[in-house]
Design a protein around this motif. Structure first.
Motif: not given
Length: 424
Positions: A21-29
Protein backbone atom coordinates in the motif's frame (compact mmCIF):
# COMPACT_ATOMS: atom_id res chain seq x y z
CA UNK A 1 11.62 -24.16 27.89
CA UNK A 2 12.07 -23.85 24.13
CA UNK A 3 10.15 -20.85 22.84
CA UNK A 4 7.38 -21.46 20.33
CA UNK A 5 6.64 -17.79 19.62
CA UNK A 6 8.61 -15.99 16.92
CA UNK A 7 8.96 -12.92 19.14
CA UNK A 8 11.00 -15.11 21.50
CA UNK A 9 13.14 -16.69 18.79
CA UNK A 10 10.80 -19.35 17.42
CA UNK A 11 9.83 -19.84 13.79
CA UNK A 12 7.49 -17.23 12.33
CA UNK A 13 4.16 -18.51 11.11
CA UNK A 14 4.45 -16.58 7.83
CA UNK A 15 7.27 -15.27 5.68
CA UNK A 16 5.38 -14.47 2.44
CA UNK A 17 4.91 -10.77 1.58
CA UNK A 18 1.63 -8.96 2.14
CA UNK A 19 -0.18 -6.70 -0.36
CA UNK A 20 1.60 -3.37 -0.74
CA UNK A 21 0.00 0.00 0.00
CA UNK A 22 -0.59 2.39 -1.71
CA UNK A 23 -1.60 0.66 -4.94
CA UNK A 24 -1.73 3.15 -7.85
CA UNK A 25 -4.74 3.05 -10.17
CA UNK A 26 -4.01 2.36 -13.86
CA UNK A 27 -4.41 6.02 -14.87
CA UNK A 28 -2.20 7.60 -12.21
CA UNK A 29 1.05 7.70 -14.20
CA UNK A 30 -0.64 9.36 -17.18
CA UNK A 31 -2.42 11.92 -15.00
CA UNK A 32 0.83 12.82 -13.24
CA UNK A 33 2.59 13.28 -16.57
CA UNK A 34 -0.28 15.48 -17.73
CA UNK A 35 0.15 17.78 -14.71
CA UNK A 36 3.92 17.81 -15.11
CA UNK A 37 3.68 19.22 -18.62
CA UNK A 38 0.62 21.40 -18.09
CA UNK A 39 2.27 24.55 -16.77
CA UNK A 40 -0.10 24.50 -13.81
CA UNK A 41 0.83 22.65 -10.63
CA UNK A 42 -1.58 24.45 -8.29
CA UNK A 43 -4.95 26.19 -8.36
CA UNK A 44 -3.01 29.36 -7.51
CA UNK A 45 -1.14 28.96 -10.81
CA UNK A 46 -2.38 30.57 -14.04
CA UNK A 47 -5.38 29.12 -15.85
CA UNK A 48 -4.29 27.16 -18.95
CA UNK A 49 -7.60 26.78 -20.79
CA UNK A 50 -8.66 23.45 -19.26
CA UNK A 51 -10.20 22.46 -15.94
CA UNK A 52 -7.71 22.00 -13.16
CA UNK A 53 -7.41 18.54 -11.66
CA UNK A 54 -8.50 20.15 -8.40
CA UNK A 55 -11.83 21.09 -9.98
CA UNK A 56 -12.14 17.66 -11.59
CA UNK A 57 -11.54 15.86 -8.32
CA UNK A 58 -13.89 18.18 -6.42
CA UNK A 59 -16.72 17.40 -8.85
CA UNK A 60 -16.00 13.66 -8.83
CA UNK A 61 -15.76 13.38 -5.05
CA UNK A 62 -18.89 15.48 -4.50
CA UNK A 63 -20.81 13.24 -6.90
CA UNK A 64 -19.38 10.11 -5.26
CA UNK A 65 -20.66 11.28 -1.88
CA UNK A 66 -24.01 12.49 -3.18
CA UNK A 67 -23.51 16.16 -2.29
CA UNK A 68 -23.29 19.31 -4.44
CA UNK A 69 -20.10 20.71 -2.90
CA UNK A 70 -16.56 19.50 -2.24
CA UNK A 71 -13.58 21.68 -1.37
CA UNK A 72 -10.23 19.84 -1.51
CA UNK A 73 -7.63 20.70 1.12
CA UNK A 74 -3.99 20.05 1.93
CA UNK A 75 -4.69 17.41 4.59
CA UNK A 76 -7.40 15.89 6.73
CA UNK A 77 -6.27 18.12 9.59
CA UNK A 78 -6.62 21.18 7.33
CA UNK A 79 -10.07 20.02 6.26
CA UNK A 80 -11.26 19.65 9.84
CA UNK A 81 -9.89 23.07 10.79
CA UNK A 82 -11.60 24.61 7.77
CA UNK A 83 -14.91 22.99 8.69
CA UNK A 84 -14.65 24.19 12.29
CA UNK A 85 -13.91 27.75 11.21
CA UNK A 86 -16.65 27.64 8.59
CA UNK A 87 -18.99 26.88 11.52
CA UNK A 88 -17.53 30.01 13.20
CA UNK A 89 -15.91 28.01 15.98
CA UNK A 90 -13.24 30.14 17.62
CA UNK A 91 -11.56 31.37 20.77
CA UNK A 92 -12.91 29.77 23.94
CA UNK A 93 -15.70 27.79 22.25
CA UNK A 94 -16.16 24.17 23.32
CA UNK A 95 -16.19 21.41 20.72
CA UNK A 96 -17.33 17.92 21.70
CA UNK A 97 -15.18 15.14 20.24
CA UNK A 98 -14.62 11.43 20.99
CA UNK A 99 -11.78 10.63 23.34
CA UNK A 100 -10.68 7.63 21.25
CA UNK A 101 -9.27 8.77 17.93
CA UNK A 102 -6.06 9.90 16.29
CA UNK A 103 -4.49 12.79 18.19
CA UNK A 104 -5.39 15.31 15.45
CA UNK A 105 -9.05 15.08 16.50
CA UNK A 106 -8.04 17.04 19.59
CA UNK A 107 -5.12 19.15 18.39
CA UNK A 108 -7.13 20.48 15.45
CA UNK A 109 -9.69 21.94 17.83
CA UNK A 110 -6.89 23.55 19.82
CA UNK A 111 -5.61 24.94 16.53
CA UNK A 112 -8.66 27.19 16.14
CA UNK A 113 -8.25 28.38 19.76
CA UNK A 114 -11.23 26.31 20.87
CA UNK A 115 -11.51 23.83 23.75
CA UNK A 116 -11.81 20.09 23.04
CA UNK A 117 -14.32 18.36 25.30
CA UNK A 118 -13.47 14.67 25.15
CA UNK A 119 -16.36 12.23 25.49
CA UNK A 120 -16.41 8.50 26.01
CA UNK A 121 -17.28 6.01 23.28
CA UNK A 122 -19.53 2.99 22.85
CA UNK A 123 -17.74 -0.20 23.92
CA UNK A 124 -18.60 -2.24 20.81
CA UNK A 125 -18.28 0.36 18.03
CA UNK A 126 -15.56 2.53 19.66
CA UNK A 127 -17.43 5.55 18.27
CA UNK A 128 -18.81 8.60 20.08
CA UNK A 129 -21.47 7.84 22.69
CA UNK A 130 -24.67 9.90 22.20
CA UNK A 131 -25.37 9.74 25.95
CA UNK A 132 -21.91 11.14 26.70
CA UNK A 133 -22.46 13.94 24.19
CA UNK A 134 -25.77 14.93 25.74
CA UNK A 135 -24.17 15.08 29.19
CA UNK A 136 -21.24 17.20 27.94
CA UNK A 137 -23.19 20.03 26.29
CA UNK A 138 -22.92 23.40 28.03
CA UNK A 139 -23.71 27.00 27.13
CA UNK A 140 -20.19 27.20 25.64
CA UNK A 141 -20.63 24.25 23.26
CA UNK A 142 -20.33 25.46 19.67
CA UNK A 143 -20.04 22.22 17.66
CA UNK A 144 -19.92 18.42 17.78
CA UNK A 145 -17.34 16.39 15.87
CA UNK A 146 -18.08 12.70 15.38
CA UNK A 147 -15.38 10.29 14.13
CA UNK A 148 -16.26 7.17 12.17
CA UNK A 149 -13.46 5.08 13.64
CA UNK A 150 -11.51 2.18 12.10
CA UNK A 151 -14.32 0.23 10.37
CA UNK A 152 -17.37 1.41 12.31
CA UNK A 153 -19.89 4.17 11.81
CA UNK A 154 -21.14 6.18 14.75
CA UNK A 155 -24.79 6.00 15.75
CA UNK A 156 -25.83 9.00 13.68
CA UNK A 157 -29.59 9.06 14.33
CA UNK A 158 -29.37 10.11 17.99
CA UNK A 159 -26.35 12.33 17.34
CA UNK A 160 -28.24 14.22 14.64
CA UNK A 161 -31.23 14.62 16.96
CA UNK A 162 -29.02 15.98 19.73
CA UNK A 163 -27.35 18.46 17.38
CA UNK A 164 -30.70 19.65 16.02
CA UNK A 165 -32.26 19.98 19.47
CA UNK A 166 -29.39 22.14 20.71
CA UNK A 167 -28.90 24.07 17.45
CA UNK A 168 -25.33 22.82 17.00
CA UNK A 169 -23.45 22.01 13.80
CA UNK A 170 -22.40 18.36 13.55
CA UNK A 171 -19.20 17.64 11.64
CA UNK A 172 -18.41 14.10 10.50
CA UNK A 173 -14.73 13.18 10.52
CA UNK A 174 -14.69 10.58 7.75
CA UNK A 175 -10.91 10.22 7.50
CA UNK A 176 -11.27 6.45 7.96
CA UNK A 177 -14.58 5.87 6.21
CA UNK A 178 -14.39 6.82 2.51
CA UNK A 179 -17.35 5.15 0.81
CA UNK A 180 -19.20 3.89 3.90
CA UNK A 181 -22.96 4.42 4.07
CA UNK A 182 -25.47 4.95 6.86
CA UNK A 183 -29.10 4.20 5.97
CA UNK A 184 -28.00 4.28 2.33
CA UNK A 185 -26.38 7.74 2.55
CA UNK A 186 -22.63 8.24 2.22
CA UNK A 187 -20.93 9.40 5.42
CA UNK A 188 -20.10 13.08 5.27
CA UNK A 189 -23.44 13.78 3.61
CA UNK A 190 -25.44 13.17 6.77
CA UNK A 191 -24.53 16.31 8.67
CA UNK A 192 -23.43 19.94 8.40
CA UNK A 193 -20.21 18.82 6.72
CA UNK A 194 -17.93 15.84 6.29
CA UNK A 195 -14.15 15.98 6.36
CA UNK A 196 -11.79 13.45 4.78
CA UNK A 197 -8.08 12.66 4.96
CA UNK A 198 -6.12 11.36 1.97
CA UNK A 199 -2.92 10.74 3.94
CA UNK A 200 -0.67 7.84 2.92
CA UNK A 201 -2.39 5.15 5.01
CA UNK A 202 -5.98 5.99 4.01
CA UNK A 203 -8.12 3.89 1.67
CA UNK A 204 -8.18 6.84 -0.76
CA UNK A 205 -4.77 8.48 -0.79
CA UNK A 206 -2.48 10.88 -2.60
CA UNK A 207 0.23 10.71 0.07
CA UNK A 208 -1.24 13.76 1.79
CA UNK A 209 -4.49 15.58 1.14
CA UNK A 210 -7.99 16.16 2.39
CA UNK A 211 -11.44 17.44 1.51
CA UNK A 212 -14.59 18.97 2.98
CA UNK A 213 -17.99 17.98 1.58
CA UNK A 214 -21.32 19.65 2.29
CA UNK A 215 -24.82 20.24 0.98
CA UNK A 216 -24.69 23.91 2.02
CA UNK A 217 -23.51 26.34 -0.67
CA UNK A 218 -22.81 29.15 1.82
CA UNK A 219 -20.77 26.81 4.01
CA UNK A 220 -18.77 25.60 0.99
CA UNK A 221 -18.01 29.18 -0.04
CA UNK A 222 -16.67 29.93 3.43
CA UNK A 223 -14.45 26.86 3.25
CA UNK A 224 -13.15 27.94 -0.16
CA UNK A 225 -12.11 31.32 1.18
CA UNK A 226 -10.58 29.86 4.34
CA UNK A 227 -8.36 27.43 2.41
CA UNK A 228 -7.02 29.85 -0.26
CA UNK A 229 -5.92 32.99 1.59
CA UNK A 230 -9.38 34.52 1.38
CA UNK A 231 -9.84 33.81 -2.33
CA UNK A 232 -12.35 31.58 -4.11
CA UNK A 233 -12.58 30.06 -7.58
CA UNK A 234 -14.15 32.32 -10.19
CA UNK A 235 -17.72 31.56 -11.22
CA UNK A 236 -16.65 32.19 -14.84
CA UNK A 237 -13.49 30.87 -16.40
CA UNK A 238 -10.76 33.47 -16.95
CA UNK A 239 -8.63 33.97 -20.02
CA UNK A 240 -5.65 31.61 -20.33
CA UNK A 241 -2.75 32.96 -18.28
CA UNK A 242 -4.98 34.80 -15.81
CA UNK A 243 -5.66 33.74 -12.22
CA UNK A 244 -8.67 31.53 -11.57
CA UNK A 245 -8.81 32.55 -7.89
CA UNK A 246 -10.77 35.75 -7.18
CA UNK A 247 -9.85 38.13 -4.34
CA UNK A 248 -13.31 38.83 -2.93
CA UNK A 249 -12.41 40.29 0.47
CA UNK A 250 -15.29 38.31 2.03
CA UNK A 251 -13.31 36.28 4.54
CA UNK A 252 -9.65 36.07 5.49
CA UNK A 253 -8.07 32.65 5.07
CA UNK A 254 -4.81 30.74 4.93
CA UNK A 255 -3.12 28.59 2.31
CA UNK A 256 -4.36 25.03 2.79
CA UNK A 257 -4.72 24.08 -0.87
CA UNK A 258 -4.21 20.71 -2.53
CA UNK A 259 -1.61 20.55 -5.30
CA UNK A 260 -2.51 19.55 -8.86
CA UNK A 261 -0.34 16.43 -8.53
CA UNK A 262 -2.32 15.24 -5.53
CA UNK A 263 -5.65 16.09 -7.15
CA UNK A 264 -4.66 14.12 -10.26
CA UNK A 265 -3.78 11.07 -8.19
CA UNK A 266 -7.04 11.24 -6.24
CA UNK A 267 -9.12 11.60 -9.38
CA UNK A 268 -7.71 8.29 -10.63
CA UNK A 269 -7.64 6.49 -7.26
CA UNK A 270 -11.34 7.24 -6.81
CA UNK A 271 -12.10 5.00 -9.80
CA UNK A 272 -10.89 1.87 -7.95
CA UNK A 273 -12.06 2.74 -4.43
CA UNK A 274 -15.33 0.81 -4.49
CA UNK A 275 -13.69 -2.35 -5.84
CA UNK A 276 -10.99 -2.22 -3.16
CA UNK A 277 -13.56 -1.55 -0.44
CA UNK A 278 -15.56 -4.57 -1.52
CA UNK A 279 -12.47 -6.80 -1.32
CA UNK A 280 -11.79 -5.51 2.19
CA UNK A 281 -15.39 -6.09 3.27
CA UNK A 282 -15.38 -9.65 1.99
CA UNK A 283 -12.12 -10.50 3.73
CA UNK A 284 -13.19 -8.77 6.95
CA UNK A 285 -16.35 -10.88 7.06
CA UNK A 286 -14.23 -14.00 6.68
CA UNK A 287 -11.88 -12.81 9.41
CA UNK A 288 -14.80 -12.00 11.72
CA UNK A 289 -15.83 -15.64 11.58
CA UNK A 290 -12.33 -17.02 12.08
CA UNK A 291 -11.41 -14.74 14.99
CA UNK A 292 -14.85 -14.93 16.57
CA UNK A 293 -14.35 -18.69 16.71
CA UNK A 294 -11.25 -18.07 18.84
CA UNK A 295 -13.19 -15.95 21.33
CA UNK A 296 -12.02 -12.58 20.02
CA UNK A 297 -14.58 -9.79 19.50
CA UNK A 298 -14.34 -7.90 16.20
CA UNK A 299 -15.38 -4.25 16.30
CA UNK A 300 -19.06 -3.87 15.46
CA UNK A 301 -20.80 -0.93 13.80
CA UNK A 302 -23.98 1.01 14.53
CA UNK A 303 -27.37 -0.40 13.60
CA UNK A 304 -27.92 2.17 10.83
CA UNK A 305 -24.83 1.10 8.90
CA UNK A 306 -25.60 -0.16 5.41
CA UNK A 307 -22.02 -0.46 4.09
CA UNK A 308 -18.74 -0.47 6.03
CA UNK A 309 -15.31 0.76 4.99
CA UNK A 310 -12.36 -1.05 6.55
CA UNK A 311 -9.54 1.41 7.14
CA UNK A 312 -8.36 -0.64 10.10
CA UNK A 313 -9.55 -4.03 11.28
CA UNK A 314 -9.99 -3.82 15.07
CA UNK A 315 -10.60 -6.75 17.39
CA UNK A 316 -10.77 -7.10 21.16
CA UNK A 317 -8.86 -9.86 22.96
CA UNK A 318 -10.95 -12.51 24.75
CA UNK A 319 -11.96 -11.78 28.32
CA UNK A 320 -9.80 -13.54 30.87
CA UNK A 321 -6.96 -14.17 28.42
CA UNK A 322 -3.58 -12.37 28.55
CA UNK A 323 -5.05 -9.79 30.91
CA UNK A 324 -1.74 -9.51 32.79
CA UNK A 325 0.24 -8.91 29.59
CA UNK A 326 0.61 -5.37 28.19
CA UNK A 327 -1.22 -5.12 24.88
CA UNK A 328 2.00 -3.95 23.20
CA UNK A 329 3.59 -7.32 23.97
CA UNK A 330 0.64 -9.11 22.39
CA UNK A 331 0.85 -6.98 19.25
CA UNK A 332 4.63 -7.46 19.05
CA UNK A 333 4.09 -11.21 19.18
CA UNK A 334 1.45 -11.10 16.43
CA UNK A 335 3.67 -8.88 14.28
CA UNK A 336 6.56 -11.32 14.62
CA UNK A 337 4.36 -14.21 13.48
CA UNK A 338 2.86 -12.40 10.49
CA UNK A 339 5.61 -10.08 9.29
CA UNK A 340 2.90 -7.40 9.13
CA UNK A 341 2.38 -4.64 11.72
CA UNK A 342 -0.27 -5.43 14.31
CA UNK A 343 -0.76 -2.44 16.61
CA UNK A 344 -2.70 -1.53 19.75
CA UNK A 345 -5.66 0.75 19.16
CA UNK A 346 -5.21 4.47 19.73
CA UNK A 347 -4.48 5.65 23.23
CA UNK A 348 -7.27 7.90 24.54
CA UNK A 349 -6.35 11.39 23.35
CA UNK A 350 -6.00 12.89 26.85
CA UNK A 351 -3.46 10.13 27.65
CA UNK A 352 -1.66 10.24 24.30
CA UNK A 353 1.90 11.57 24.64
CA UNK A 354 1.43 13.35 21.29
CA UNK A 355 -1.38 15.43 22.79
CA UNK A 356 0.56 17.94 24.88
CA UNK A 357 -0.79 21.51 24.67
CA UNK A 358 1.70 22.67 27.30
CA UNK A 359 4.59 22.10 24.86
CA UNK A 360 3.41 24.88 22.52
CA UNK A 361 3.38 28.49 23.59
CA UNK A 362 0.55 29.39 21.22
CA UNK A 363 -1.91 27.78 23.66
CA UNK A 364 -0.81 29.81 26.68
CA UNK A 365 -3.80 32.12 26.43
CA UNK A 366 -4.25 32.64 30.14
CA UNK A 367 -4.66 30.49 33.21
CA UNK A 368 -8.38 29.85 32.69
CA UNK A 369 -7.86 28.66 29.11
CA UNK A 370 -4.96 26.44 30.15
CA UNK A 371 -7.11 24.82 32.84
CA UNK A 372 -9.92 24.20 30.35
CA UNK A 373 -7.61 22.45 27.85
CA UNK A 374 -5.81 20.39 30.50
CA UNK A 375 -6.24 16.76 29.37
CA UNK A 376 -6.06 15.51 32.95
CA UNK A 377 -9.60 16.74 33.63
CA UNK A 378 -11.19 14.02 31.48
CA UNK A 379 -12.08 10.51 32.74
CA UNK A 380 -12.88 8.11 29.88
CA UNK A 381 -13.22 4.57 31.24
CA UNK A 382 -14.54 2.95 28.05
CA UNK A 383 -11.76 4.51 25.95
CA UNK A 384 -9.19 3.37 28.48
CA UNK A 385 -10.57 -0.19 28.55
CA UNK A 386 -10.53 -0.41 24.78
CA UNK A 387 -6.93 0.78 24.62
CA UNK A 388 -5.86 -2.00 26.99
CA UNK A 389 -7.50 -4.83 25.05
CA UNK A 390 -7.94 -3.89 21.36
CA UNK A 391 -5.51 -4.69 18.55
CA UNK A 392 -5.61 -3.49 14.95
CA UNK A 393 -4.43 -4.36 11.44
CA UNK A 394 -4.07 -1.90 8.57
CA UNK A 395 -6.43 -2.40 5.63
CA UNK A 396 -3.64 -3.53 3.28
CA UNK A 397 -3.87 -6.96 4.92
CA UNK A 398 -7.52 -7.14 3.81
CA UNK A 399 -6.53 -6.77 0.14
CA UNK A 400 -5.16 -10.32 0.20
CA UNK A 401 -7.06 -13.57 -0.25
CA UNK A 402 -8.63 -16.37 1.76
CA UNK A 403 -5.24 -17.90 2.60
CA UNK A 404 -4.05 -14.57 4.00
CA UNK A 405 -7.05 -14.36 6.32
CA UNK A 406 -6.28 -17.89 7.45
CA UNK A 407 -2.73 -16.84 8.31
CA UNK A 408 -4.00 -13.94 10.42
CA UNK A 409 -6.33 -16.24 12.33
CA UNK A 410 -3.56 -18.83 12.77
CA UNK A 411 -1.25 -16.16 14.21
CA UNK A 412 -3.89 -15.12 16.75
CA UNK A 413 -4.49 -18.77 17.65
CA UNK A 414 -0.77 -19.37 18.13
CA UNK A 415 -0.27 -16.33 20.35
CA UNK A 416 -3.31 -17.18 22.46
CA UNK A 417 -2.20 -20.80 22.74
CA UNK A 418 1.33 -19.92 23.83
CA UNK A 419 0.50 -16.75 25.72
CA UNK A 420 2.22 -18.06 28.83
CA UNK A 421 5.51 -17.19 27.10
CA UNK A 422 4.51 -13.51 27.30
CA UNK A 423 3.79 -13.55 31.04
CA UNK A 424 6.82 -12.37 33.02
Amino acid sequence: MVSRLAVNGGDALRTRPWPAWPQPAPGVAGAMADVLGSGRWSISGPYRGTDSYERRFARAFAAYNGVPHCVPAASGTAGLMLALEACEVGAGDEVIVPGLSWVASGSTILGVNAVPVFCDVEADTLCLSPDAVEAAITERTRAIVVVHLYSALADMDPLLRIAERHGLPLIEDCAQAHGATYRGVKVGALSTAGTFSMQHSKVLTSGEGGAVVTRDAHFARRVEHLRADGRCLSATLPSPGAMELVETGELMGSNRCLSEFQAAILTEQLTILDEQNETRRSNAARLDGLLGGLGLRPQTTSAGTTSRTYYTYAVRLPDGVLEDVPVTEVTDALTAELGFPVLPCYAPIPANKLYAPHTRRRYTLGLTHEERIDPKRFALPVCEGAARRTVTLHHAALLGGEEDMGDIAAAFAKVLRHGAELVH
